[in-house]
Write a protein that holds these residues in place. Structure first.
Motif, mmCIF file in Angstrom:
data_model
loop_
_atom_site.group_PDB
_atom_site.id
_atom_site.type_symbol
_atom_site.label_atom_id
_atom_site.label_comp_id
_atom_site.label_asym_id
_atom_site.label_seq_id
_atom_site.Cartn_x
_atom_site.Cartn_y
_atom_site.Cartn_z
ATOM 1 N N ARG A 90 -78.342 12.600 -21.782
ATOM 2 C CA ARG A 90 -78.301 13.752 -20.877
ATOM 3 C C ARG A 90 -77.279 14.734 -21.432
ATOM 4 O O ARG A 90 -76.224 14.329 -21.927
ATOM 5 C CB ARG A 90 -77.894 13.327 -19.470
ATOM 6 C CG ARG A 90 -78.963 12.550 -18.749
ATOM 7 C CD ARG A 90 -78.589 12.229 -17.305
ATOM 8 N NE ARG A 90 -79.699 11.524 -16.689
ATOM 9 C CZ ARG A 90 -79.972 10.230 -16.894
ATOM 10 N NH1 ARG A 90 -79.185 9.504 -17.677
ATOM 11 N NH2 ARG A 90 -81.013 9.665 -16.316
ATOM 12 N N ILE A 121 -78.427 19.941 -15.961
ATOM 13 C CA ILE A 121 -78.379 18.738 -16.789
ATOM 14 C C ILE A 121 -79.715 18.626 -17.514
ATOM 15 O O ILE A 121 -80.756 18.523 -16.867
ATOM 16 C CB ILE A 121 -78.170 17.461 -15.922
ATOM 17 C CG1 ILE A 121 -77.046 17.660 -14.894
ATOM 18 C CG2 ILE A 121 -77.971 16.232 -16.804
ATOM 19 C CD1 ILE A 121 -75.640 17.509 -15.397
ATOM 20 N N VAL A 145 -75.528 14.403 -10.902
ATOM 21 C CA VAL A 145 -75.928 13.527 -12.004
ATOM 22 C C VAL A 145 -75.490 12.088 -11.746
ATOM 23 O O VAL A 145 -76.131 11.132 -12.193
ATOM 24 C CB VAL A 145 -75.360 14.056 -13.357
ATOM 25 C CG1 VAL A 145 -73.843 13.946 -13.411
ATOM 26 C CG2 VAL A 145 -75.996 13.332 -14.540
#
Ligand code: SF4
Lengths: 447, 313
Positions: free
Chosen positions: A363, A326, A397
């Motif tokens: 992101r 990420i 995440v």
């Protein structure tokens, strides 16, 4: 000159004893011709054959290193004329010219610029590779003291000592004992003395001539004097002539196995106007130079040349990939948007660039799809709902964000339902098909 | 061992393409060797650079490339005249970016008016580009092709999704046509075949294998161009023999290196010079790879290219 399989076969013992691991001498010869076997595998080969084949199997452009330690520069070993055929091997080195007519302050300043030129780009450390110290004064003493200063200020940087006068070359080369400098240059009037100095000091010899005929004669002569490591300069200075001569040199070496020109090429591309000089260096990098000598190294210029060299010297066969993870773009807070796409580096560069342009911190989840672009990866079953779901849940995440929304590329809109099924509690949003629509997409979202 | 230069004789040749009308018409292509290999064949025409302008003000261009056009870029006619008269542009490339549905969604009629106004104001050849929105382009480019009838413009870009209508309009109104596909020699070849199968003459085509910026996939464009050119020359592949376009400015001026302030990236040096170098470096490498027509933005980058071309021919 490269030999054919049949020519090689004629030099082998022809006993078909199989000790080389091949069923027949002919089969082994064919492998040798394709450079897929090494002559060492045959224990019975004659000395004469070894010598002939050794010459023929040597790389068409001789591998040569100058400088020492971590910053030594490797050159040569090229095997093709076009990068789509096979990776270009040893990237063109950039050298900054420093004239011995400059003051000590100026010399120190320029040497410092070279030392400080290193930057990181896409995971590679890139720098101005060498200093080309020029005996513009014509004075041996001046050259020697300038060389001392360079050695002191930039001790690890490989050097090219440019002097026509053997006395000056000899005085300066001693300062770089053990550091394998290049002495440039031998020409038709000083060749014996220069070859002697290069040999005695284990230096690489730069050879300059007026055209390729004279250059070939000179390199043959130097080789017979016992110096084999050379870099060659055809004398071309104008862009048109550089392309012509560099192309003819590379063709002679690769297509004809012509040894007298099978050496790395040095191009001097100094120009008054720094931008013009940059473009001359572009021509050198694209068209077969192993060293290009510049007169200035502004940061903007270095960055452009480093990027170009990286582009030209990437392996055309390996799809360019970035690491699966990420990526943060800007400084995303917990509520920042989360995008996903594949790890084809072009896709990554373009998508991250567009997110950056939009100035909305985000992101970007980059998923390993073996370097394929979105549509290809989807068609190949590598960018599927279950793989996306698995990657997102395993990435962790979720702990960093306050929402559960994932933006998928517009091209795979068809996946949104099934990703939603497999990632419980998540909302899947369909993003734009083309990256250039991302800024508008983000703007309308926040509005 | 004495040296004999290995010269290549190629059986194929790149088509020469002429655009515009009257004394200001220009021709590019026409060589029967790799670009700048005049030592082994004919290179009758020098590469041509077109200045890019837009139908709407360039609000999303970085400052350093907006600045040279300050005071003229609010109006395409002023902008074009400035390029032609002050910058001595050989060709103008008008990008109808304002027709994009996500921009101002201008109508085909608006676009036609802009084109007619421009044609009345300039006498150098005109390249007319859509907004790269496949559906919208097929309406806009059809309308502008008609508005520019018989002016021998270049219309672009025809892509796989919309080539039929655009190629038909270019054909009916006597224009040249840019055929663009994405970074793949086979796709380029296929699109050129499809277009010529409609009866469009291959001598009127320009191939755009898609540009990419320095540091952002430039090597893909570079190698596709080299491969297209080798196919044209060595394999005499007629569908690969049109000259090639490098649409440089649009790709270059959106990457970070062309606009990040020096304060944020001190090791990258001056923003303005970096941007210009980025555009000029991308353009020079694609010239070497085989492009004969370039579309560029910054006057200083164009000037540097002209200087390097002068040295190359
Ligand atoms: S080892 Fe030598 S002699 Fe034996 S088969 Fe192989 S090539 Fe022939």
């Amino acid at each position: 000159m490269a030999l054919s399989g049949v020519e090689i076969f004629k030099l082998l013992p022809k006993t078909n004893c199989k000790k080389c691991g091949h069923p027949t001498c002919l089969a082994f010869a064919m492998k040798l011709a394709q450079r897929q076997a090494s002559l060492d595998s045959c224990p019975d080969v004659s000395e004469e054959a070894k010598q002939k084949l050794g010459e023929a199997s040597a790389p068409p452009v001789r591998p040569i290193t100058f400088g020492a330690g971590d910053k030594a520069v490797k050159m040569g070993e090229e095997t093709v004329l076009f990068r789509h055929d096979k990776k270009f091997v040893n990237p063109c080195a950039f050298a900054l010219e420093i004239k011995d007519t400059l003051s000590s302050e100026e010399i120190s300043e320029l040497a410092g610029q070279v030392v400080g030129s290193e930057i990181d780009r896409v995971g590679q450390k890139l720098r101005i590779d060498a200093i080309a110290l020029t005996n513009s004064s014509g004075d041996a003493g001046k050259f020697e003291s300038a060389a001392k200063l360079v050695a002191e200020k930039a001790p690890e940087v490989p050097v090219i000592l440019c002097a026509e006068n053997p006395g000056a070359a000899e005085a300066a080369v001693k300062i770089f004992a053990g550091k394998r400098p290049v002495i440039y240059g031998a020409n038709s009037s000083n060749v014996d003395a220069m070859a002697e100095i290069a040999k005695a000091n284990k230096a690489v010899l730069g050879v300059t001539a007026n055209g390729l005929e004279e250059l070939s004669t000179l390199t043959e002569k130097i080789k017979s004097l016992g110096v084999e490591d050379m870099v060659i300069d055809s004398g071309a200075r104008k862009a048109k002539d550089i392309i012509e001569q560099n192309t003819l040199i590379r063709r002679a070496a690769i297509k004809k196995g012509f040894k007298p020109l099978g050496y790395p090429v040095i191009n001097f591309v100094q120009r008054e106007d720094s931008l013009h000089e940059t473009l001359m260096a572009v021509i050198g990098v694209a068209k077969y130079a192993s060293i290009t000598v510049l007169s200035s190294i502004e940061k903007w210029k270095n960055l452009a040349l480093f990027a170009l060299r990286q582009n030209i010297y990437t392996d055309p066969q390996v799809p360019m990939q970035v690491e699966q993870k990420i990526y943060n773009i800007g400084e995303p807070g917990p509520d920042a948007p989360l995008f996903i796409t594949t790890n084809f580096s072009l896709t990554y560069f373009i998508v991250s660039g567009e997110i950056e342009n939009s100035r909305v911190a985000s992101r970007l989840a980059i998923m390993d799809c073996e370097g394929l672009s979105v549509l290809t990866a989807w068609a190949a079953g590598k960018f599927t709902a279950s793989k996306i779901a698995q990657f997102i849940s395993e990435s962790g995440v979720e702990k960093e964000i306050s929402h559960k929304e994932l933006i998928i590329p517009g091209y795979v809109a068809i996946l949104s339902g099934s990703v939603e099924d497999k990632l419980s509690g998540w909302k899947i949003t369909i993003g734009p098909r083309e990256a250039n629509a991302i800024p508008t997409f983000l703007k309308t979202r926040t509005a | 061992m004495s040296f004999t230069p290995t010269k290549e004789t190629y059986s194929g040749k790149v088509y020469p393409v002429t655009i515009g009308t009257g004394d200001k018409a220009v021709t590019f292509g026409g060589e029967n060797v790799l670009t700048f290999h005049s030592f082994e064949g004919e290179t009758p025409n020098r590469p041509v650079i077109a200045y890019e302008i837009q139908d709407v003000p360039p609000t999303d261009w970085p400052d350093s490339v907006k600045k040279p056009f300050e005071g003229v870029s609010d109006d395409p006619v002023k902008w074009a005249k400035f390029c032609q008269d002050e910058l001595k542009a050989a060709v103008i490339a008008l990008r109808l970016i304002g027709t994009h549905p996500d921009k101002e969604d201008r109508s085909p009629a608006d676009a036609s008016k802009t084109v007619s106004d421009l044609l009345a104001a300039i006498d150098v050849p005109l390249i007319i580009l859509g907004s790269n929105h496949a559906e919208k382009d097929s309406q806009v480019l059809v309308a502008v092709a008609e508005a520019a009838k018989d002016k021998n413009c270049v219309i672009g870009k025809a892509q796989e999704a919309n080539y039929k209508t655009i190629a038909a309009a270019a054909m009916a109104n006597n224009h040249k046509l840019i055929a663009m596909s994405e970074l793949d020699i086979n796709l380029s070849k296929q699109l050129n075949i499809l277009i010529t199968q409609m009866g469009f003459e291959k001598e009127r085509l320009i191939t755009d294998p898609m540009c990419s910026a320095l540091g952002y996939g430039l090597e893909y464009t570079y190698s596709v161009m080299e491969r297209i050119r080798l196919a044209a020359l060595l394999q005499q592949d007629a569908t690969m023999q049109p000259p090639m376009l490098g649409d440089i400015g649009m790709y270059v001026w959106k990457v970070k290196e062309t606009h990040a302030p020096e304060a944020d990236q001190p090791q990258w040096g001056s923003t303005e010079e970096r941007g210009i170098a980025w555009e000029a470096t991308t353009a020079t490498s694609l010239l070497i790879a085989g492009a004969e027509l370039l579309i560029m933005r910054h006057p200083k980058a164009v000037e540097a290219l002209e200087k390097v071309i002068e040295e190359l021919i």
